[in-house]
Each structure stands twice: as C-alpha cells, then as structure tokens.
Design a protein around this motif. Sequence first.
Motif, PDB file in Angstrom:
ATOM      1  N   ASN A  52       0.847  -1.201   0.000  1.00  0.00           N
ATOM      2  CA  ASN A  52       0.000   0.000   0.000  1.00  0.00           C
ATOM      3  C   ASN A  52       0.880   1.247   0.000  1.00  0.00           C
ATOM      4  O   ASN A  52       1.193   1.819   1.049  1.00  0.00           O
ATOM      5  CB  ASN A  52      -0.924   0.000   1.222  1.00  0.00           C
ATOM      6  N   TRP A  53       1.315   1.645  -1.187  1.00  0.00           N
ATOM      7  CA  TRP A  53       2.209   2.791  -1.308  1.00  0.00           C
ATOM      8  C   TRP A  53       1.470   4.096  -1.012  1.00  0.00           C
ATOM      9  O   TRP A  53       0.259   4.201  -1.227  1.00  0.00           O
ATOM     10  CB  TRP A  53       2.801   2.848  -2.716  1.00  0.00           C
ATOM     11  N   LYS A  54       2.224   5.084  -0.565  1.00  0.00           N
ATOM     12  CA  LYS A  54       1.625   6.384  -0.298  1.00  0.00           C
ATOM     13  C   LYS A  54       1.237   7.098  -1.590  1.00  0.00           C
ATOM     14  O   LYS A  54       0.312   7.918  -1.602  1.00  0.00           O
ATOM     15  CB  LYS A  54       2.609   7.242   0.491  1.00  0.00           C
ATOM     16  N   SER A  55       1.944   6.777  -2.678  1.00  0.00           N
ATOM     17  CA  SER A  55       1.648   7.421  -3.954  1.00  0.00           C
ATOM     18  C   SER A  55       2.165   6.564  -5.092  1.00  0.00           C
ATOM     19  O   SER A  55       3.019   5.676  -4.894  1.00  0.00           O
ATOM     20  CB  SER A  55       2.305   8.808  -4.025  1.00  0.00           C
ATOM     21  N   ALA A  56       1.663   6.832  -6.292  1.00  0.00           N
ATOM     22  CA  ALA A  56       2.137   6.132  -7.482  1.00  0.00           C
ATOM     23  C   ALA A  56       3.606   6.446  -7.742  1.00  0.00           C
ATOM     24  O   ALA A  56       4.361   5.603  -8.244  1.00  0.00           O
ATOM     25  CB  ALA A  56       1.283   6.519  -8.684  1.00  0.00           C
ATOM     26  N   THR A  57       4.013   7.648  -7.391  1.00  0.00           N
ATOM     27  CA  THR A  57       5.408   8.055  -7.573  1.00  0.00           C
ATOM     28  C   THR A  57       6.340   7.206  -6.711  1.00  0.00           C
ATOM     29  O   THR A  57       7.391   6.740  -7.171  1.00  0.00           O
ATOM     30  CB  THR A  57       5.591   9.542  -7.208  1.00  0.00           C
ATOM     31  N   GLU A  58       5.941   6.971  -5.463  1.00  0.00           N
ATOM     32  CA  GLU A  58       6.750   6.160  -4.559  1.00  0.00           C
ATOM     33  C   GLU A  58       6.872   4.728  -5.077  1.00  0.00           C
ATOM     34  O   GLU A  58       7.953   4.111  -5.027  1.00  0.00           O
ATOM     35  CB  GLU A  58       6.127   6.159  -3.168  1.00  0.00           C
ATOM     36  N   LYS A  59       5.776   4.201  -5.596  1.00  0.00           N
ATOM     37  CA  LYS A  59       5.797   2.850  -6.152  1.00  0.00           C
ATOM     38  C   LYS A  59       6.724   2.775  -7.365  1.00  0.00           C
ATOM     39  O   LYS A  59       7.514   1.839  -7.496  1.00  0.00           O
ATOM     40  CB  LYS A  59       4.377   2.429  -6.551  1.00  0.00           C
ATOM     41  N   ASN A  60       6.649   3.746  -8.230  1.00  0.00           N
ATOM     42  CA  ASN A  60       7.499   3.758  -9.422  1.00  0.00           C
ATOM     43  C   ASN A  60       8.975   3.902  -9.044  1.00  0.00           C
ATOM     44  O   ASN A  60       9.842   3.262  -9.659  1.00  0.00           O
ATOM     45  CB  ASN A  60       7.093   4.901 -10.355  1.00  0.00           C
ATOM     46  N   GLU A  61       9.260   4.709  -8.042  1.00  0.00           N
ATOM     47  CA  GLU A  61      10.647   4.874  -7.589  1.00  0.00           C
ATOM     48  C   GLU A  61      11.203   3.549  -7.076  1.00  0.00           C
ATOM     49  O   GLU A  61      12.375   3.227  -7.289  1.00  0.00           O
ATOM     50  CB  GLU A  61      10.713   5.941  -6.492  1.00  0.00           C
ATOM     51  N   ASN A  62      10.350   2.775  -6.398  1.00  0.00           N
ATOM     52  CA  ASN A  62      10.779   1.465  -5.918  1.00  0.00           C
ATOM     53  C   ASN A  62      11.136   0.545  -7.082  1.00  0.00           C
ATOM     54  O   ASN A  62      12.158  -0.162  -7.051  1.00  0.00           O
ATOM     55  CB  ASN A  62       9.672   0.836  -5.073  1.00  0.00           C
ATOM     56  N   LEU A  63      10.305   0.553  -8.135  1.00  0.00           N
ATOM     57  CA  LEU A  63      10.566  -0.289  -9.296  1.00  0.00           C
ATOM     58  C   LEU A  63      11.857   0.130  -9.995  1.00  0.00           C
ATOM     59  O   LEU A  63      12.667  -0.718 -10.398  1.00  0.00           O
ATOM     60  CB  LEU A  63       9.387  -0.228 -10.272  1.00  0.00           C
ATOM     61  N   GLN A  64      12.063   1.437 -10.134  1.00  0.00           N
ATOM     62  CA  GLN A  64      13.285   1.918 -10.773  1.00  0.00           C
ATOM     63  C   GLN A  64      14.515   1.533  -9.947  1.00  0.00           C
ATOM     64  O   GLN A  64      15.574   1.214 -10.496  1.00  0.00           O
ATOM     65  CB  GLN A  64      13.220   3.437 -10.976  1.00  0.00           C
ATOM     66  N   LYS A  65      14.364   1.557  -8.643  1.00  0.00           N
ATOM     67  CA  LYS A  65      15.465   1.159  -7.777  1.00  0.00           C
ATOM     68  C   LYS A  65      15.787  -0.314  -7.949  1.00  0.00           C
ATOM     69  O   LYS A  65      16.971  -0.705  -7.980  1.00  0.00           O
ATOM     70  CB  LYS A  65      15.099   1.451  -6.314  1.00  0.00           C
ATOM     71  N   LEU A  66      14.747  -1.137  -8.092  1.00  0.00           N
ATOM     72  CA  LEU A  66      14.955  -2.566  -8.297  1.00  0.00           C
ATOM     73  C   LEU A  66      15.677  -2.828  -9.616  1.00  0.00           C
ATOM     74  O   LEU A  66      16.581  -3.674  -9.690  1.00  0.00           O
ATOM     75  CB  LEU A  66      13.614  -3.300  -8.276  1.00  0.00           C
ATOM     76  N   LYS A  67      15.290  -2.096 -10.650  1.00  0.00           N
ATOM     77  CA  LYS A  67      15.964  -2.239 -11.941  1.00  0.00           C
ATOM     78  C   LYS A  67      17.426  -1.821 -11.832  1.00  0.00           C
ATOM     79  O   LYS A  67      18.320  -2.479 -12.395  1.00  0.00           O
ATOM     80  CB  LYS A  67      15.244  -1.396 -12.995  1.00  0.00           C
ATOM     81  N   ALA A  68      17.682  -0.741 -11.107  1.00  0.00           N
ATOM     82  CA  ALA A  68      19.052  -0.244 -10.945  1.00  0.00           C
ATOM     83  C   ALA A  68      19.909  -1.246 -10.172  1.00  0.00           C
ATOM     84  O   ALA A  68      21.100  -1.420 -10.473  1.00  0.00           O
ATOM     85  CB  ALA A  68      19.034   1.103 -10.238  1.00  0.00           C
ATOM     86  N   ILE A  69      19.316  -1.903  -9.192  1.00  0.00           N
ATOM     87  CA  ILE A  69      20.048  -2.907  -8.416  1.00  0.00           C
ATOM     88  C   ILE A  69      20.521  -4.036  -9.321  1.00  0.00           C
ATOM     89  O   ILE A  69      21.674  -4.493  -9.231  1.00  0.00           O
ATOM     90  CB  ILE A  69      19.165  -3.451  -7.279  1.00  0.00           C
ATOM     91  N   GLN A  70      19.647  -4.491 -10.220  1.00  0.00           N
ATOM     92  CA  GLN A  70      20.038  -5.567 -11.118  1.00  0.00           C
ATOM     93  C   GLN A  70      21.162  -5.127 -12.049  1.00  0.00           C
ATOM     94  O   GLN A  70      22.096  -5.890 -12.332  1.00  0.00           O
ATOM     95  CB  GLN A  70      18.820  -6.058 -11.903  1.00  0.00           C
ATOM     96  N   LYS A  71      21.105  -3.892 -12.500  1.00  0.00           N
ATOM     97  CA  LYS A  71      22.173  -3.366 -13.341  1.00  0.00           C
ATOM     98  C   LYS A  71      23.483  -3.297 -12.563  1.00  0.00           C
ATOM     99  O   LYS A  71      24.552  -3.669 -13.077  1.00  0.00           O
ATOM    100  CB  LYS A  71      21.796  -1.981 -13.869  1.00  0.00           C
ATOM    101  N   ASP A  72      23.403  -2.830 -11.314  1.00  0.00           N
ATOM    102  CA  ASP A  72      24.602  -2.732 -10.474  1.00  0.00           C
ATOM    103  C   ASP A  72      25.210  -4.107 -10.203  1.00  0.00           C
ATOM    104  O   ASP A  72      26.428  -4.223 -10.005  1.00  0.00           O
ATOM    105  CB  ASP A  72      24.263  -2.048  -9.146  1.00  0.00           C
ATOM    106  N   MET A  73      24.381  -5.137 -10.162  1.00  0.00           N
ATOM    107  CA  MET A  73      24.883  -6.491  -9.928  1.00  0.00           C
ATOM    108  C   MET A  73      25.499  -7.095 -11.184  1.00  0.00           C
ATOM    109  O   MET A  73      26.019  -8.212 -11.141  1.00  0.00           O
ATOM    110  CB  MET A  73      23.745  -7.401  -9.426  1.00  0.00           C
ATOM    111  N   GLY A  74      25.377  -6.381 -12.301  1.00  0.00           N
ATOM    112  CA  GLY A  74      25.917  -6.905 -13.553  1.00  0.00           C
ATOM    113  C   GLY A  74      24.942  -7.762 -14.325  1.00  0.00           C
ATOM    114  O   GLY A  74      25.328  -8.455 -15.261  1.00  0.00           O
TER     115      GLY A  74
END
Length: 409
Positions: free
Chosen positions: A239-261
């Motif tokens: 239950n995110w506070k906003s759609a923006t917060e949810k999208n930021e979480n997804l972008q962070k997850l994508k960035a983590i995978q990139k950082d892991m190679g």
Amino acid sequence: MLRWAIFIILYTLVDIYAFQALKTLTKNPWIYGIYVFVSLAILAALIYQISTMGAGKVLDIKTMYVFGIFLVVFVPKLIVIIFMFAEDIGRFFTGIFMKIAGSTEVPFMASRRKFVSTIALGIAAIPFASLIYGMVQGKYNYKVLKYALEFDDLPEEFDGFTLTQISDIHSGSFDNHHKVEYAVNLINEQKSDVILFTGDLVNNVADEMNDWKELFSTLKAPEGVFSVLGNHDYGDYVNWKSATEKNENLQKLKAIQKDMGWDLLLNENKYLERNGKKIALVGVENWGENGFKQAGDLDKACVGISEKDFKILMSHDPSHWQAKVKEDPRNFQLTLSGHTHGMQFGIEIPGWFKWSPIKYRYKNWAGIYEEFGRYINVNRGFGFLGYPGRVGIWPEISVIQLKKRQNNV
C-alpha cells in the motif's frame, strides 16, 4: 472484523474437536493445560502479527514464521479431526441401525475410540514433523537438476551450450547468509555458458536486496547473467503512499540488477553468438492469468528477430506458455518460467512421480514439459514465500544443455 470472527470460530471448533482425541489417551491436566495454552498463544500471535504488519502490508520473515508455526500446529489437528469425524459418523449410523434392530447396546466402545485416536495422532505426527523440518532444513535444501534437450533447428555451433536457470529468489525471506552463499557458489560451480533469472527478486520492495546485492553480484557466466521481472517485483502488494513512490521502488529494483551486472530484459531481446551463428534470448515482463499482472508483450520483445531464429524465452509465469506461447507461429523452442514454487510442498520421486496441490491450478508447475515440439522448464524456485520452508519440493537450480538432434539415416 467479520472475517476474523469466522476464522476464530472455525479455529476454536477444530481445536475442541481435536482435543477429544487427546482426552481419550490421557487424563493428565498438565497436558490439557499445555494444549490450551499453545493453541491460544498461536492464535493470539497470528492475529497480532497480521494486525500490526503496518500500512504497507509487507509480508516479512517474522510474519512468515508465525504463519509457519500456525501451520505446524493446525494442519495435524485437521488430520486428527478427519479420523475422529469419520469414527463419529460410523458410530452415528451404527446407533441408528441398532435402534431400528431393537438393540439396547450403546454404540460406543472406549477401546475403539482410543484406538482411532492413537492412529489419528500417529498419522498427524507426519505433517507435524515434516513442516518443522521444512522450516529448519528444507528451505535451504538446494538441488541441482540437470536436463539435456534436443532440437532439430539448433545451430551446430550451439550444440552442447548450457544454461543455468534460477527463479523466485524472494530475498526478503532469507534469514541465513551462509546457506544462501552456498547456493550462489553452487550456481557458479555449474560453469554454464549463461545464467538466466526468471523473476521475483524480492517479495515486495527493492530494499530487501540491500543485504544480498553484493552476494548475488558474484554470479558470473561467459555469456552473462540475464533477468526478467516477476509479479512480486512491481511492488503491487504494497500500500504505497503514492504512485510516484511505487514507481521509484521499481526503478530502484531495476538499478540494483544493473549494479549487480545483470542484464534485465524488459520486453526485449539479445542475441548470443558463436562463430557467426546466433540464438535469440527473449525476455518479457510478467504475464499471468487469474488476476496477475499482464505487462508482458511478445510482439515488442520480438522486434528485430526472425521467425527462423532459435529462441529461448524468459517469462516468469508458466500460464503465459499455455495461453500465448506454445502455439505462437514464431516458434519459441524453449521457454523458462518459475512463479509456482511447486507450492513449496509435495511429494516427488525424481523420474517417477511428482505431486503437489499446485497442479490443480497450474498445468505446468515443476520441471520440463513438451507440446508441439516446444519445451518449457518451470523452475521450482530458489527462495520461499508465505510458509517459511519447503517440504518435498526443494529449492532448485536448473541446468539445461542444448543438443543438436542427430538425424540418423
């Protein structure tokens, strides 16, 4: 509140009925007291843990353990009442028959009741012990399952090409770094040409990877590590506070995978080449049925590749293969999925027999399946979710070798 009231009533009825079996075997009031105390403590812990999960409703490891302990105690009670209820039904009809026949005997024998109770409790001990083992050892009982698949249209240059597939890491559930490190090393020890991850890196939020990012970045293969998203990766169950917060979480997850190679494929493809020949690796976002997200786009993912190309499709949910992929004219020779976890519970004798309740929801739920000359491997999952353990269906590392079929004349 109504749902909790119904649950508490059902829980109490099951408890009282199961208690009757205990009463036939002992008259010790201390044992009675322990039984009542444990039942009430587990009920209270479950209600408290669920009601205090917070606004995010994120299922954490503590909540999973409370749920696991609930299953350890409650499932055996269900087994007991099946036997007790069957005996009561038999006694009921026997009483009716005896009354019609004019008999004055009472259709109840204490010795028979004690015998049924003993059998019921003995059988109930099996799921009790199994569920405990699943929580203590089973969830990290990693198995390497190896397959060799033959294809007529595999380029000669890729004969013997090996891939390691893992799926459903669910990093938010882990509680033993040493065991997970062992499994990551086990993946690398397979020395496959490529490593493919088919979704559900986390349970709900990207931050679950904070303690595991460095470890999973050690996964290496000559052709690289590729990944796709699973239904849990989007944060849809928070239950995110906003759609923006949810999208930021997804972008962070994508960035983590990139950082892991890792090379995350979002409805796109990459070619793997050998001596001028190539095969296409196609990755789609999650596409599922029964209410699961349908963000996968095969048309978009196939832009730039030919129908004649040999294709390996990564798609998290195996229902995608049944609904859209297996008869697609573009001919996806091999699909890799996960999602089901094999329900983390079942009976399996490799090469002979496998069963899990999940088979009644998913036609393809664990292992290799073939239709129309096309294959899907449904990985049983690397991690766990909900029940913090595994019984009979162990965490899996799939190793698949691609073979060029030899046409003997």
